[in-house]
Motif scaffolding. Sequence first.
Motif, mmCIF file in Angstrom:
data_model
loop_
_atom_site.group_PDB
_atom_site.id
_atom_site.type_symbol
_atom_site.label_atom_id
_atom_site.label_comp_id
_atom_site.label_asym_id
_atom_site.label_seq_id
_atom_site.Cartn_x
_atom_site.Cartn_y
_atom_site.Cartn_z
ATOM 1 N N ASP A 35 0.953 -1.003 0.072
ATOM 2 C CA ASP A 35 0.099 -0.071 0.140
ATOM 3 C C ASP A 35 0.815 1.424 0.160
ATOM 4 O OD1 ASP A 35 -2.196 -1.423 0.066
ATOM 5 O OD2 ASP A 35 -2.839 -1.352 2.092
ATOM 6 N N ASP A 36 2.177 1.140 0.636
ATOM 7 C CA ASP A 36 2.805 2.309 0.875
ATOM 8 C C ASP A 36 3.625 2.546 -0.510
ATOM 9 O OD1 ASP A 36 2.239 2.829 3.355
ATOM 10 O OD2 ASP A 36 4.190 1.955 4.196
ATOM 11 N N LYS A 74 1.159 4.208 -3.347
ATOM 12 C CA LYS A 74 1.057 5.550 -3.223
ATOM 13 C C LYS A 74 1.898 6.322 -4.207
ATOM 14 C CE LYS A 74 0.034 5.378 1.815
ATOM 15 N NZ LYS A 74 0.563 5.927 3.082
ATOM 16 N N LEU A 75 2.774 5.629 -4.544
ATOM 17 C CA LEU A 75 3.666 6.241 -5.635
ATOM 18 C C LEU A 75 3.475 5.665 -7.012
ATOM 19 C CD1 LEU A 75 6.726 6.291 -3.512
ATOM 20 C CD2 LEU A 75 5.178 8.440 -3.534
ATOM 21 N N LYS A 76 2.497 5.196 -7.307
ATOM 22 C CA LYS A 76 2.122 4.286 -8.464
ATOM 23 C C LYS A 76 2.678 4.912 -9.923
ATOM 24 C CE LYS A 76 -0.924 1.197 -10.632
ATOM 25 N NZ LYS A 76 -2.295 0.356 -10.689
ATOM 26 N N LYS A 110 8.393 11.005 -7.768
ATOM 27 C CA LYS A 110 7.626 10.733 -6.562
ATOM 28 C C LYS A 110 8.635 9.993 -5.516
ATOM 29 C CE LYS A 110 3.744 9.795 -9.488
ATOM 30 N NZ LYS A 110 2.348 9.034 -9.980
#
Length: 336
Positions: free
Chosen positions: A72-73, A76-78, A135
Amino acid sequence: MADTSQTGTSLGSIPIIDLVPLFEGKPEAIGHQIRDASRDYGFFFIRNHGVRQDMVDGVFAAAEAFFSQPEDDKLKLKVDSNNIGFMPFKGSTLRTETLNNNTKPNLNESYFIMRERDPADPDVVAKKPFRGLNKWPENLPSFRESLLGYTGVVEALAKRLVEGFAAAFGVSMEYFRTPFADPQISLRLAHYPDQKIVGNNEFGIAPHTDFGFMTILAPTKVPGLEIRPKGKDWIRAPVLPDCFLVNTGDLLQRWTNDVFISTPHRVTNNTGKERYSIPFFFSPNSEYVVDTMDVFISEQSPKKYEPITYAELYGRAIRKNYDHLNDNRGVTVDVA
């Protein structure tokens, strides 16, 4: 010469070029070596490259820390349309390649950065392709500093190598002043988990060629890269701790009318260990129009390619290969 007979795939060798003459201001002393290696292998090792080992170690440590985060972390920077950010496991399938029927996703996860830019940068404001903002993870101290420090040093190395390529081409370095005044750069952190089952047309990364001018790869501790030079079988690239590995790409092949080759390569990690890789991609300014050099055109070797920018070449390829730009039903995002 580096013996690669240990791989069991083929007997062969990858040239090693010492860069001492280049840093002494004598690129012509290694020009013929770059020419021969790029023509026959499309890969060569470089020794005495000037990149400190602690900087290399720092980026590998950063890669391991990044990929160890919860999914999930990372998401956040997909990754976005500029190909900046995190690409999840199996997030790409190399559909553009013809050497192998690449029907299955690559067994790796990746994180990409490009040149660090300010939000007020005119190219960012204009939303030019591949000129977006990096990112960065919020919870990894020194991560950003480590990656940007490394990319700065390797970019400087790449610009020096361009001097060697100019000598290899037999042209003045002045020819490259404009295309490489603001080069297109990208650093990829890649994580290849151990492949428990090898075969069934699955790879860490399937057979492919790189899209740009050249790629500079720091030595990994875990092997897995194989290359297929022209007229040869697959060769396992050895790990040489004191050398970087350089390969020429599709854009350079076009620029030289197929004299300097873009060699297929692949990765399979069946070592029982986690494998990390940090390739640095270097190309001309993404808006510079690359046209075949006159020195490579003759009556016997007529011009094969139309002029193209790196943004066009790269954009076409990633729209087909990367799932965040391709929904696998033929609908793509226009990024170039």
